[in-house]
Write an enzyme that holds these catalytic residues in place. Structure first.
Site, PDB file in Angstrom:
ATOM      1  N   ARG A 241     -14.116  -7.298  -0.469  1.00 22.94           N
ATOM      2  CA  ARG A 241     -13.431  -6.788   0.784  1.00 22.94           C
ATOM      3  C   ARG A 241     -12.838  -5.531   0.956  1.00 22.94           C
ATOM      4  O   ARG A 241     -12.480  -5.038   0.020  1.00 22.94           O
ATOM      5  CB  ARG A 241     -12.437  -7.796   0.910  1.00 22.94           C
ATOM      6  CG  ARG A 241     -11.407  -7.910   2.134  1.00 22.94           C
ATOM      7  CD  ARG A 241     -10.292  -7.057   1.985  1.00 22.94           C
ATOM      8  NE  ARG A 241      -9.467  -7.207   2.993  1.00 22.94           N
ATOM      9  CZ  ARG A 241      -8.123  -6.401   3.299  1.00 22.94           C
ATOM     10  NH1 ARG A 241      -7.875  -5.512   2.305  1.00 22.94           N
ATOM     11  NH2 ARG A 241      -7.731  -6.250   4.216  1.00 22.94           N
TER      12      ARG A 241
ATOM     13  N   THR B 260       0.676  -1.357   0.051  1.00 22.41           N
ATOM     14  CA  THR B 260       0.092  -0.047   0.195  1.00 22.41           C
ATOM     15  C   THR B 260       0.695   1.081  -0.064  1.00 22.41           C
ATOM     16  O   THR B 260       2.004   1.265   0.543  1.00 22.41           O
ATOM     17  CB  THR B 260      -0.822  -0.254   1.113  1.00 22.41           C
ATOM     18  OG1 THR B 260      -1.714  -1.263   1.095  1.00 22.41           O
ATOM     19  CG2 THR B 260      -1.724   1.038   1.648  1.00 22.41           C
TER      20      THR B 260
END
Ligand code: ASP
Length: 341
Positions: free
Chosen positions: A230, A202
């Protein structure tokens, strides 16, 4: 009269020069995980550090020119979303059904305004969609088709879902599928799993501008082989991202389910605000104690109100970089603290 005029001129100059001397800073991350010197070639490490430095400088330029913290954060994140090296934008991980769903959020500390998007499939730069939600909608979070549609209406570039593909992430997904007999969390908690770090990457940024305002943002493809639909911590205000001028600003990376349950970003700022802990103390307590004990892998980057950069992680490494107004060049780091000095 003349004396008065000179005095006013002098005061004006004095105010201007104190305003421009106000400190500013930016810190970014490109994900945390089992990044070890054995796994990362020198060449790849150089490439990653160069991209981190480019992203830091993109945000720094905004701050230097008197721009806002939120604009510095998005400028830095766009560079990393566009780089296939990171799990955000181009280069995002694959979902279990072989597609990409991206999450992003942005928050500013001045008035606690925030915007987020979850599970977008077509918006090229999800952080810009999060910013558009913050600036041009009455909402904090939009998800799925509605988020993409809003981004399109805001004039943000749309791409086919496979545009986010990269051969590296595809291979990673195929490997994950072969071992997917375990549940996602068991697999992550298993320290012997060679693909434990496949899940991370990320990106995030935190900035303090010359006006004393903080902002934080995070953008991700989530976790490899995740169930479609999700949503991780990255777009959740208080979990993966938080900014409050009264305490600090934080962007997180790691195993999202833990970061959501422990409201990591907000917890760190709350400790600073209410318990008067230093930012470093608060971050270390949450990441190295609370999360570590329960197996929540990951880390955070943060700035306090004075723009002091802090990076804390409980994994072998976290890609990171920062630059403050008294630094001529960005500093970047990958492994345990110490390799960057
Ligand atoms: N926190 C992200 C998520 O759970 C993953 C990461 O930081 O790499 O979606």
């Amino acid at each position: 009269m003349r004396k008065c005029f000179v005095l006013i001129l002098f005061l004006g100059w004095a105010i201007m020069s104190t305003a421009t001397a106000a400190p500013f800073a930016i810190i970014i991350h490109g994900g945390a995980g089992t990044i070890t010197r054995e796994k990362l070639t020198e060449e790849k490490a150089r490439e990653i550090r160069a991209t981190l430095a480019k992203a830091v400088n993109a945000g720094y330029r905004v701050l230097e020119q008197g721009g806002k913290a939120e604009d510095a954060v998005t400028a830095a994140i766009v560079v990393m979303e566009n780089a296939p090296l990171f799990n955000a934008g181009k280069g995002a991980v694959f979902t279990a059904d072989g597609r990409h769903e991206l999450d992003a959020s942005l928050m500013r500390g001045q008035d606690l305004q925030a915007g987020a998007v979850a599970a977008v499939r077509h918006t090229r730069n999800p952080i810009l969609a999060a910013k558009a939600v913050m600036l041009h909608s009455p909402h904090v979070m939009l998800a799925g088709d509605g988020a993409d549609q809003f981004a399109r209406e805001q004039g943000l570039e749309q791409v086919e879902n496979h545009w986010f593909d990269t051969p590296y992430r595809k291979a990673q997904w195929q490997r994950a599928r072969q071992t997917a007999s375990q549940s996602l969390s068991e697999e992550l908690l298993d320290d012997n799993n060679p693909h434990k770090d496949d899940k991370f990457g990320t990106v995030g940024a935190v900035a303090l501008d010359q006006y004393g305002h903080l902002a934080a943002g995070t953008s991700t493809g989530g976790m490899t082989n995740k169930h479609y639909g999700r949503v991780g911590d990255s777009p959740i205000i208080g979990a993966g991202t938080y900014a409050d001028d009264r305490s600090c600003a934080v962007s997180a990376t790691g195993h999202g389910e833990f970061f959501i349950r422990y409201t990591v970003a907000h917890d760190i700022c709350a400790r600073v605000r209410y318990r008067k802990e230093s930012l470093k103390q608060a971050a270390r307590q949450v990441i190295l104690q609370e999360l570590k004990t329960v197996g929540g892998d990951g880390g955070i980057i943060a700035l306090d109100r004075q723009g002091k950069p802090v990076a804390v992680f409980n994994t072998a490494g976290m890609y990171r970089g920062w630059r403050t107004s008294n630094q001529a060049q960005p500093v970047t780091g990958i492994y345990e603290a110490g390799d960057e000095r």
